[in-house]
Design a protein around this motif. Structure first.
Motif, short mmCIF file in Angstrom:
data_model
loop_
_atom_site.label_atom_id
_atom_site.label_comp_id
_atom_site.label_asym_id
_atom_site.label_seq_id
_atom_site.Cartn_x
_atom_site.Cartn_y
_atom_site.Cartn_z
N UNK A 1 12.60 -7.73 -7.15
CA UNK A 1 13.78 -6.86 -7.12
C UNK A 1 13.55 -5.59 -7.93
N UNK A 2 12.89 -5.71 -9.06
CA UNK A 2 12.64 -4.55 -9.91
C UNK A 2 11.72 -3.55 -9.22
N UNK A 3 10.68 -4.06 -8.54
CA UNK A 3 9.72 -3.18 -7.88
C UNK A 3 10.19 -2.71 -6.51
N UNK A 4 11.06 -3.49 -5.90
CA UNK A 4 11.54 -3.16 -4.57
C UNK A 4 10.68 -3.71 -3.46
N UNK A 5 9.54 -4.31 -3.81
CA UNK A 5 8.65 -4.89 -2.80
C UNK A 5 8.11 -6.24 -3.29
N UNK A 6 7.74 -7.10 -2.34
CA UNK A 6 7.09 -8.36 -2.66
C UNK A 6 5.58 -8.21 -2.57
N UNK A 7 4.84 -9.02 -3.30
CA UNK A 7 3.38 -8.93 -3.26
C UNK A 7 2.78 -10.33 -3.19
N UNK A 8 1.56 -10.37 -2.71
CA UNK A 8 0.83 -11.64 -2.52
C UNK A 8 -0.66 -11.36 -2.70
N UNK A 9 -1.22 -11.90 -3.76
CA UNK A 9 -2.66 -11.77 -4.00
C UNK A 9 -3.30 -13.15 -3.89
N UNK A 10 -3.80 -13.48 -2.70
CA UNK A 10 -4.52 -14.72 -2.42
C UNK A 10 -3.67 -15.97 -2.65
N UNK A 11 -2.35 -15.84 -2.55
CA UNK A 11 -1.48 -17.01 -2.69
C UNK A 11 -1.32 -17.75 -1.37
N UNK A 12 -1.21 -16.99 -0.28
CA UNK A 12 -1.03 -17.62 1.03
C UNK A 12 -2.35 -18.06 1.64
N UNK B 1 -4.63 -9.48 0.27
CA UNK B 1 -3.68 -8.75 -0.58
C UNK B 1 -2.60 -8.23 0.35
N UNK B 2 -1.33 -8.51 0.03
CA UNK B 2 -0.26 -8.14 0.94
C UNK B 2 0.96 -7.66 0.17
N UNK B 3 1.72 -6.79 0.83
CA UNK B 3 2.93 -6.22 0.25
C UNK B 3 4.01 -6.18 1.33
N UNK B 4 5.27 -6.30 0.92
CA UNK B 4 6.34 -6.35 1.93
C UNK B 4 7.64 -5.83 1.36
N UNK B 5 8.51 -5.41 2.27
CA UNK B 5 9.85 -4.97 1.90
C UNK B 5 10.84 -5.62 2.86
N UNK C 1 17.39 -12.41 8.75
CA UNK C 1 16.83 -11.71 7.59
C UNK C 1 15.39 -11.36 7.91
N UNK C 2 15.07 -10.06 7.87
CA UNK C 2 13.76 -9.59 8.34
C UNK C 2 13.04 -8.79 7.26
N UNK C 3 11.72 -8.66 7.43
CA UNK C 3 10.90 -7.89 6.50
C UNK C 3 9.71 -7.29 7.22
N UNK C 4 9.22 -6.18 6.71
CA UNK C 4 7.98 -5.57 7.16
C UNK C 4 6.92 -5.77 6.08
N UNK C 5 5.68 -6.06 6.50
CA UNK C 5 4.62 -6.30 5.53
C UNK C 5 3.34 -5.58 5.90
N UNK C 6 2.52 -5.35 4.88
CA UNK C 6 1.18 -4.77 5.03
C UNK C 6 0.19 -5.75 4.42
N UNK C 7 -0.90 -6.04 5.13
CA UNK C 7 -1.91 -6.97 4.61
C UNK C 7 -3.30 -6.37 4.78
#
Length: 244
Positions: A178-189, A194-198, A207-213
């Motif tokens: 919430x503080x950053x405004x985006x979610x992140x994933x570093x080798x968790x999934x 490395x992935x980022x999403x909003x 409930x939808x989201x867009x992500x970059x990987x």
């Protein structure tokens, strides 16, 4: 290519309807693609598209591609994948990395659509793949928009293999999201990602989201800030059109 084989058919109207169906199916359409589909000159295709724009059946995006407009369907709701596709394409053009559209279902994310990067070393498409929400950037982004009580309720009723989340740690991650405004994933999934999403919010109840990987090996200094800026910009544009 189309042929006028029906007696009494108004060809200009038929061509306009063909373009509307193509825009709905693909999400967006260029003048060149329209001309090829209709087997007409680009100038003819452009006049048809401009007419659709003038009557609010189409809008022109930033890459001069035409997208379904507010009058399309006369109030009918298009599938989420189709409605979000133009914004997924915008995000892909901005970052040139693999991008996905995902929705939150219980404690899973479902990848509805994606565009794969054109690179030798790239992250492949995950369209159709389901993953636990708490280990993905898109899942964190969407969960972060929910009240704490709802997050906990979802994990209490989740199947045992999907409910193995450390809720206290997850809440800490969601607070950071919430503080950053985006979610992140570093080798968790999965390893090497490395992935980022909003989150886009709720669109017609989903409930939808867009992500970059991208491959973790190519992740560099400053990428988080760059991707965050593009994600937040694209999400704001999508919400303006899609979120009621």
């Amino acid at each position: 290519m189309i042929r006028n084989t029906e007696p009494g058919r108004v060809e200009a109207v038929h061509r306009a309807l063909v373009l509307l169906k193509l825009m709905a199916a693909q999400g967006s359409l260029s003048v060149t693609e329209a001309a090829k589909a209709l087997d007409v000159n680009p100038s003819t295709a452009q006049r048809l598209l401009v007419t659709l724009v003038a009557d609010d059946f189409a809008v022109q995006g930033e890459r001069k591609r035409y997208e379904p407009g507010p009058a399309y369907g006369l109030g009918a709701v298009q599938p989420l994948r189709v409605r979000v596709r133009p914004f997924l394409e915008r995000l892909f053009e901005r970052v040139e990395e693999t991008c996905h559209l995902a929705v939150l279902v219980g404690t899973e994310i479902h990848h509805l659509d994606g565009i794969e990067a054109v690179r030798t070393l790239r992250f492949g498409l995950r369209t159709g793949v389901r993953l636990p929400a708490h280990v993905t950037s898109a899942g964190k982004a969407m969960l972060a928009g929910l009240p704490r009580e709802e997050v906990e309720a979802r994990y209490q009723v989740a199947p045992r293999d999907l409910g193995k989340a450390d809720l206290e740690r997850l809440h800490q991650e969601l607070a950071l999201t919430r503080k950053r405004g985006i979610g992140s994933n570093f080798e968790e999934s999965e390893p090497g990602v490395a992935a980022f999403a909003v989150a886009l919010g709720a669109i017609d109840g989903e409930i939808a989201a867009l992500s970059i990987a991208m491959p973790r090996a190519r992740y560099g200094r400053g990428d988080r800030e760059k991707f965050a800026a593009h994600l937040l910009r694209t999400a704001a544009e999508a919400r303006e059109v899609l979120v009621r």
